[in-house]
Write a protein that holds these residues in place. Structure first.
Motif, short mmCIF file in Angstrom:
data_model
loop_
_atom_site.label_atom_id
_atom_site.label_comp_id
_atom_site.label_asym_id
_atom_site.label_seq_id
_atom_site.Cartn_x
_atom_site.Cartn_y
_atom_site.Cartn_z
N UNK A 24 -10.96 31.64 -36.89
CA UNK A 24 -12.17 30.92 -37.33
C UNK A 24 -12.86 30.24 -36.16
N UNK A 25 -12.05 29.64 -35.28
CA UNK A 25 -12.65 29.00 -34.09
C UNK A 25 -13.46 30.00 -33.35
N UNK A 26 -12.86 31.19 -33.21
CA UNK A 26 -13.37 32.08 -32.20
C UNK A 26 -14.53 32.90 -32.73
N UNK A 27 -14.52 33.27 -34.02
CA UNK A 27 -15.70 34.02 -34.41
C UNK A 27 -16.67 33.21 -35.24
N UNK A 30 -18.80 29.83 -32.53
CA UNK A 30 -19.94 30.14 -31.66
C UNK A 30 -21.18 30.53 -32.46
N UNK A 31 -20.95 31.27 -33.54
CA UNK A 31 -22.09 31.72 -34.33
C UNK A 31 -22.81 30.55 -35.00
N UNK A 284 -24.03 38.88 -34.05
CA UNK A 284 -23.93 38.81 -35.52
C UNK A 284 -22.91 37.78 -35.93
N UNK A 285 -22.53 37.80 -37.20
CA UNK A 285 -21.57 36.81 -37.67
C UNK A 285 -20.33 37.48 -38.22
N UNK A 291 -15.82 43.05 -33.94
CA UNK A 291 -15.39 44.45 -33.96
C UNK A 291 -16.53 45.44 -33.75
N UNK A 292 -17.79 44.97 -33.86
CA UNK A 292 -18.90 45.90 -33.67
C UNK A 292 -19.79 45.42 -32.52
#
Length: 454
Positions: A24-27, A30-31, A284-285, A291-292
Motif C-alpha cells: 500500500x505504501x508503495x503503490x 505516490x499516486x 496510473x493507480x 505491473x503495466x
C-alpha cells in the motif's frame, strides 16, 4: 519457558517497520500524493500520521509488551476479571488470516515479475504487449498458485527457525537490502534526463489541486492513508511488543517505525514519478501502476531491464517482509492458544493459508464471474474491503477503548507500560484526545469507507 526476545533493538524496529511497510505504501501513497497536490498533501498526511497513527501504534505495542502474548491471548491476560474484552481476539485473529488470503497472491506476483523482468519477457513489447503480459498472468491460475505457495512455504519456513534465528535474521537482511535498493533506484530516477517535471509534480506543493479536489476530500484521503499504512487494529504490531524488553519507552520505538514507514513510501514516489514523466507515461493507480505502467517505463530506459529487475526485487522484499511478520503472529496464535510446538503450528497454518489463499487466485480467472461489488470487482476486492474498511478501524477502536477507559485495561496501566524504560514518553495531556476525539476520528474513517464504497 520464557518468551523469546529480539536480539537487538534494531531487529525490533526493522521487523515492525517491515510489517507496516507493505505494498500500500508503495503503490498507493505516490499516486495519492500526486493526485492531491504533491508536497502540500504530504504535510497534511504527516500531521495525521502523528495524531492518528502514533497513539494506536503505542497502544498495540503496550498491550503486547504488558501481556507478553499475541492478540490471541493479550486481552485475556490484561482485562479486568469478569469482562468480555477477550472476544476481541477473534476479530484480531481473523484480520491476520484474511490479510494473508490476498497478500500471499500479490507477493507472488512481485516475485514472478522479478523473474520475468530479469529474463527479458518485456523487452521490445509496446504498452499493449506489457498489458497483455499482466492479463495473461491473471488468467493463469496454476502459475499464480505456484508463486503463492512458494511465498507461503518460504514465509513459514522462516518462522519455523524461531524469532531470532529466522524472523529477525532474515527480515533484517531484507529490510537493509530494501532500503539500499530504494536509494539506488531513487537516485537513478532523479538523475535521468527530463526528470524535472516529475519531481516538480511530486515535490512542489500545489494548493490549487487541493482546492480542486476540495479540502474535505484531501483531508479524508490523508487520514485514510495515514491510518491504513500502519495496518493497525488487528494486533499485527502488538505481537512485536511482546518480544521486546522494558529498557526503552514505547513512544520512541513507535516514532522510529512510523518514520521508516513514511520514508519508504516517500522514496517510492521519487522512483516512480520522475521516471513516468521522463518518458511521458501517465502514472496510473493501483496494481496497473506496478505491473503495466512501470514495465513500460523500464522498456524505454537505457539499462531498463536491470533497473526493472532491481525494482521488482525491492517490491518483493516489501511484500515478503509483511508476510513473514504476519505469519509470525499467526504461528504465535497457535502456540499461545494450544501450547503446541512451533513446527506443528507452522505445518498446520501453512496448509490452512494455502487453502485460504486459493479464492483470491481463482477470483481472477475461474471464479471471475463472482463480482461482489458489481462489474469489474473480484474476490481480492472483497477480502480487502473486509479487512481495510471493517476489521482495521473496528480493531483500532477496541484498542483505544481498552487502553483509555476504566472498563478496560485503563489509562494508568497503559501509561505505566508505555513509559517504562528510557526514551520519549507518551504525554499525559493527550488523555482527553485519545479517549474522546481519536475514537470519533476512527469512526468517521469507518463510516466514510462505507459511503465511498456504496
Amino acid at each position: 519457558m520464557g518468551r523469546e526476545k529480539f536480539s537487538s533493538r534494531l531487529g525490533f524496529i526493522l521487523i515492525s517497520a517491515g510489517c507496516a511497510i507493505g505494498l500500500g505504501n508503495v503503490w498507493r501513497f505516490p499516486y495519492i500524493v500526486g493526485q492531491y497536490g504533491g508536497a502540500a498533501f504530504v504535510l497534511i498526511y504527516a500531521v495525521f500520521l502523528v495524531i492518528l497513527g502514533l497513539p494506536i501504534v503505542v497502544m498495540e505495542f503496550a498491550v503486547g509488551r504488558a501481556s507478553q502474548r499475541s492478540v490471541a491471548l493479550s486481552y485475556d491476560v490484561l482485562e479486568p476479571k469478569g469482562t468480555k474484552w477477550h472476544y476481541a481476539k477473534y476479530l484480531g485473529m481473523a484480520g491476520n488470516y484474511i490479510l494473508m488470503m490476498f497478500y500471499t497472491t500479490v507477493a507472488g506476483w512481485m516475485i514472478l515479475y522479478f523473474f520475468k523482468m530479469a529474463k527479458g519477457d518485456f523487452t521490445g513489447l509496446d504498452a499493449a504487449g506489457v498489458g497483455a503480459q499482466f492479463e495473461g498472468m491473471l488468467a493463469n491460475p496454476v502459475l499464480m498458485a505456484v508463486f503463492m505457495i512458494l511465498v507461503v512455504i518460504g514465509g513459514f519456513a522462516v518462522c519455523a527457525k524461531g524469532l531470532q534465528g529466522g524472523v529477525e535474521k532474515i527480515t533484517k537482511v531484507m529490510m537493509v537490502c530494501l532500503l539500499v535498493l530504494m536509494v539506488i533506484l531513487a537516485v537513478h530516477s532523479v538523475m535521468m534526463d527530463n526528470s524535472g517535471p516529475g519531481l516538480e509534480f511530486y515535490l512542489k506543493p500545489d494548493f490549487g489541486k487541493i482546492q480542486e479536489a476540495g479540502l474535505g476530500e484531501v483531508i479524508f484521503a490523508a487520514m485514510g492513508q495515514a491510518f491504513f499504512t500502519l495496518s493497525l487494529g488487528i494486533g499485527a504490531l502488538a505481537i512485536f511488543g511482546s518480544y521486546i524488553g522494558k529498557e526503552r519507552s514505547l513512544m520512541g520505538e513507535a516514532i522510529s517505525v512510523t518514520i521508516l514507514d513514511t520514508f519508504v513510501a516517500f522514496m517510492a514516489g521519487l522512483i516512480i514519478f520522475p521516471a513516468c514523466f521522463a518518458f511521458s507515461i501517465e502514472p496510473g493507480q493501483g496494481p496497473k501502476l506496478i505491473f503495466v505502467t512501470l514495465p513500460n517505463v523500464f522498456n524505454n530506459m537505457a539499462g531498463g531491464r536491470l533497473v526493472g529487475s532491481l525494482f521488482f526485487l525491492f517490491m518483493s522484499f516489501a511484500a515478503v517482509s509483511t508476510v513473514i511478520a504476519v505469519f509470525q503472529n499467526i504461528v504465535s496464535f497457535a502456540t499461545d492458544l494450544t501450547g503446541c510446538t512451533i513446527k506443528k503450528a507452522v505445518l498446520c497454518n501453512a496448509a490452512a493459508v494455502i487453502l485460504l489463499s486459493l479464492p483470491c487466485v481463482l477470483g481472477f480467472n475461474l471464479w471471475s464471474g463472482f463480482m461482489p461489488f458489481g462489474e469489474g470487482s473480484n474476490v481480492l476486492d472483497l477480502e480487502d474491503f473486509i479487512i481495510s474498511n471493517n476489521l482495521l478501524p473496528l480493531g483500532s477502536l477496541i484498542y483505544l477503548a481498552f487502553c483509555t477507559t476504566r472498563y478496560g485495561w485503563g489509562f494508568e496501566n497503559f501509561m505505566k507500560e508505555a513509559n517504562e524504560g528510557k526514551g520519549i514518553k507518551f504525554p499525559r495531556w493527550v488523555r482527553g484526545y485519545v479517549t474522546f476525539v481519536l475514537p470519533l476520528i476512527v469512526l468517521v474513517i469507518f463510516i466514510q469507507g462505507y459511503i465511498a464504497k456504496f
